[in-house]
Design a protein around this motif. Structure first.
Motif, short mmCIF file in Angstrom:
data_model
loop_
_atom_site.label_atom_id
_atom_site.label_comp_id
_atom_site.label_asym_id
_atom_site.label_seq_id
_atom_site.Cartn_x
_atom_site.Cartn_y
_atom_site.Cartn_z
N GLY A 175 42.57 72.90 45.77
CA GLY A 175 43.80 72.50 45.38
C GLY A 175 44.38 72.33 43.85
N LEU A 176 43.41 71.53 43.20
CA LEU A 176 43.74 71.66 41.57
C LEU A 176 43.69 72.97 41.09
CD1 LEU A 176 41.64 68.33 41.05
CD2 LEU A 176 44.25 68.44 41.48
N GLY A 177 42.50 73.64 41.28
CA GLY A 177 42.42 75.07 40.61
C GLY A 177 43.42 75.96 40.81
N SER A 178 43.63 76.03 42.19
CA SER A 178 44.60 76.94 42.52
C SER A 178 46.24 76.61 42.09
CB SER A 178 44.94 77.17 44.14
OG SER A 178 45.70 77.86 44.46
N ALA A 179 46.60 75.34 42.10
CA ALA A 179 47.90 74.97 41.72
C ALA A 179 47.86 75.04 40.00
CB ALA A 179 48.05 73.31 41.51
N TYR A 180 46.75 75.09 39.32
CA TYR A 180 46.67 75.36 37.86
C TYR A 180 46.81 76.83 37.65
CZ TYR A 180 44.21 76.04 33.36
OH TYR A 180 44.33 76.50 31.99
N TYR A 181 46.08 77.66 38.64
CA TYR A 181 46.20 79.17 38.37
C TYR A 181 47.81 79.58 38.66
CZ TYR A 181 46.49 83.92 39.93
OH TYR A 181 47.04 85.44 40.09
N HIS A 182 48.34 79.05 39.82
CA HIS A 182 49.81 79.56 39.98
C HIS A 182 50.80 79.05 39.14
CE1 HIS A 182 48.80 81.84 43.69
NE2 HIS A 182 47.89 80.80 44.16
N TRP A 183 50.60 77.98 38.44
CA TRP A 183 51.21 77.54 37.45
C TRP A 183 51.60 78.53 36.23
CZ3 TRP A 183 53.47 72.35 37.10
CH2 TRP A 183 54.36 72.12 36.27
N ALA A 184 50.42 79.23 35.74
CA ALA A 184 50.68 80.46 34.77
C ALA A 184 49.59 81.49 35.15
CB ALA A 184 50.19 79.78 33.43
N PRO A 185 49.91 82.36 36.10
CA PRO A 185 48.80 83.16 36.60
C PRO A 185 48.34 84.34 35.54
CG PRO A 185 50.69 83.12 38.12
CD PRO A 185 51.26 82.41 36.71
N SER A 186 46.99 84.33 35.32
CA SER A 186 46.42 85.03 34.63
C SER A 186 44.83 85.35 34.99
CB SER A 186 46.63 84.74 33.13
OG SER A 186 45.64 83.49 32.66
N ASN A 187 44.18 85.90 34.39
CA ASN A 187 42.74 85.93 34.82
C ASN A 187 42.22 84.80 34.25
OD1 ASN A 187 42.61 88.33 36.12
ND2 ASN A 187 41.68 89.68 34.26
N ALA A 188 42.50 84.32 33.10
CA ALA A 188 41.92 83.12 32.53
C ALA A 188 41.98 82.02 33.62
CB ALA A 188 42.55 82.73 31.25
N THR A 189 43.04 81.97 34.07
CA THR A 189 43.64 80.74 35.01
C THR A 189 42.90 80.79 36.25
OG1 THR A 189 45.78 81.66 35.42
CG2 THR A 189 45.57 79.89 34.01
N LEU A 190 42.68 82.32 36.72
CA LEU A 190 42.21 82.66 38.12
C LEU A 190 40.97 81.98 38.05
CD1 LEU A 190 42.61 84.14 40.74
CD2 LEU A 190 42.15 86.04 39.71
N LEU A 191 40.20 82.13 37.13
CA LEU A 191 38.77 81.65 37.05
C LEU A 191 38.55 80.31 37.77
CD1 LEU A 191 35.69 81.69 35.83
CD2 LEU A 191 36.57 80.69 33.92
N TRP A 192 39.55 79.49 37.42
CA TRP A 192 39.30 77.79 37.97
C TRP A 192 39.95 77.68 39.30
CZ3 TRP A 192 36.44 75.44 35.04
CH2 TRP A 192 36.23 75.67 33.66
#
Length: 282
Positions: A109-126
Motif C-alpha cells: 500500500g505504501l510502495g504502490s502509493a509512492y509509485y503512482h504519485w510519480a510513475p517511473s521505473n525508479a518508483t516502480l522498484l518500491w
C-alpha cells in the motif's frame, strides 16, 4: 487407468516431486524466453486526473485498502490467532508466512502509493519489492499447509529472497540498458500457478478452502482489470482498470483474512481427487 492416476496422486512423494518438476520447468522456460525490458508506456496511465493536489489521485488513494487489510491481518495474527482445534493454525510456525503476507500487503500500500504519485521505473522498484514479499510469503504458507509446516517455514526466507532478488535484478538490468523482466514475471505468475496445483493435489488440512479459490479468482480479476486499464476508463471516464485492479487485489487479500478467521482444522484431511469417481468405474 483412473486407479493408477489416483494412486500416484495419493502418494505424497509423487505429489512433491511433481511440484518440484513444475517449478524447475517454469524456471527453465526463462532461458527460452528472450529478455524483455519494462515498457515505459506502462507508466502512462489513462486516468491522469488530480484532486486536492494529489497527482493521479484515484490510483494513489485506491491503495488505502491495502493498508487497512494489511493492518487488520497483522492485528489478527499477532494478537488473536492461536493454535488448536478452534484456531486457524494447527502448529504455531504456520502463522509466520501469513504474517509475511499481510506485512507485505501493508508495505505494498505504501510502495504502490509512492509509485503512482510519480510513475517511473525508479518508483516502480518500491512498488514491486513488497509485492514479491506478499506473493512469496503466501506461497510458503501454502507449502506449509499442503506439504508440511517444516517445509513452509524453511522455504519462507529463501522464497522472499528470490522475490526481492528478482526486482533488484530487473532494476539493475534497466539501469544498465538491458532490461530483463523475466525473473520478476516468474515470481508474479509461477507461485500462483503452483498454489493452484497444490490446492488440487494435496489434502485439505483446514476447512474453508473455497475461500482460497475465491481469493485466487479475485486476483485473476485484478490482472484482467490491469490489462484492460484504458478500455475500462474509456467506458465512462469515471474509474480506470488500474484503480479497479487495486480494489480487486485488496478484496482478494481480505478473502484470505476471512478464510483464516473462519477456518478450522480437519481431523482427517481429504484429497480433492479422492472424491472424484471414474465415469467408467475403473
Amino acid at each position: 487407468m483412473w486407479r493408477v492416476i489416483t494412486a500416484l496422486v495419493e502418494s505424497s512423494r509423487w505429489r512433491g516431486l511433481l511440484i518440484i518438476i513444475l517449478g524447475v520447468l517454469a524456471l527453465a522456460a526463462l532461458a527460452v524466453v528472450p529478455p524483455f525490458p519494462q515498457d515505459l508506456k506502462y507508466h502512462a496511465f489513462p486516468d491522469q486526473r488530480s484532486f486536492f493536489e494529489i497527482p493521479f489521485t484515484l490510483n494513489v488513494l485506491s491503495n488505502v485498502p491495502f493498508l487497512l487489510v494489511g493492518a487488520m491481518g497483522l492485528w489478527f495474527l499477532l494478537h488473536r490467532a492461536d493454535t488448536g482445534a478452534c484456531s486457524p493454525f494447527i502448529e504455531c510456525q504456520e502463522r509466520w508466512p501469513f504474517v509475511g503476507f499481510f506485512a507485505g500487503l501493508l508495505l505494498t500500500g505504501l510502495g504502490s502509493a509512492y509509485y503512482h504519485w510519480a510513475p517511473s521505473n525508479a518508483t516502480l522498484l518500491w512498488d514491486r519489492l513488497p509485492i514479491t514479499i506478499l506473493i512469496m510469503s503466501l506461497f510458503a504458507g501454502v507449502i506449509g499447509e499442503r506439504i508440511s509446516p517444516k517445509a513452509g517455514s524453511a522455504s519462507l526466507l529463501p522464497l522472499i529472497a528470490l522475490g526481492i532478488g528478482s526486482v533488484v535484478y530487473w532494476y539493475w538490468s534497466e539501469q544498465h540498458g538491458v532490461g530483463d523482466l523475466r525473473l520478476y514475471a516468474f515470481v508474479q505468475l509461477g507461485p500462483v500457478l503452483l498454489i493452484s496445483v497444490m490446492l488440487v493435489l494435496f489434502p485439505d488440512r483446514y476447512t474453508r478452502v473455497s475461500d482460497f479459490w475465491a481469493a485466487l479468482g479475485l486476483y485473476l480479476l485484478a490482472k484482467i482489470f490491469e490489462y484492460f486499464d484504458a478500455q475500462v476508463f474509456a467506458l465512462g471516464g469515471l474509474v480506470s482498470g488500474h484503480m479497479l485492479k487495486h480494489l480487486a487485489s485488496a478484496v482478494s487479500a481480505y478473502w484470505i483474512l476471512r478464510m483464516l478467521k473462519a477456518r478450522r482444522p480437519i481431523e482427517k484431511p481429504i484429497l480433492l481427487l479422492q472424491s472424484q469417481k471414474s465415469p467408467r468405474g475403473d
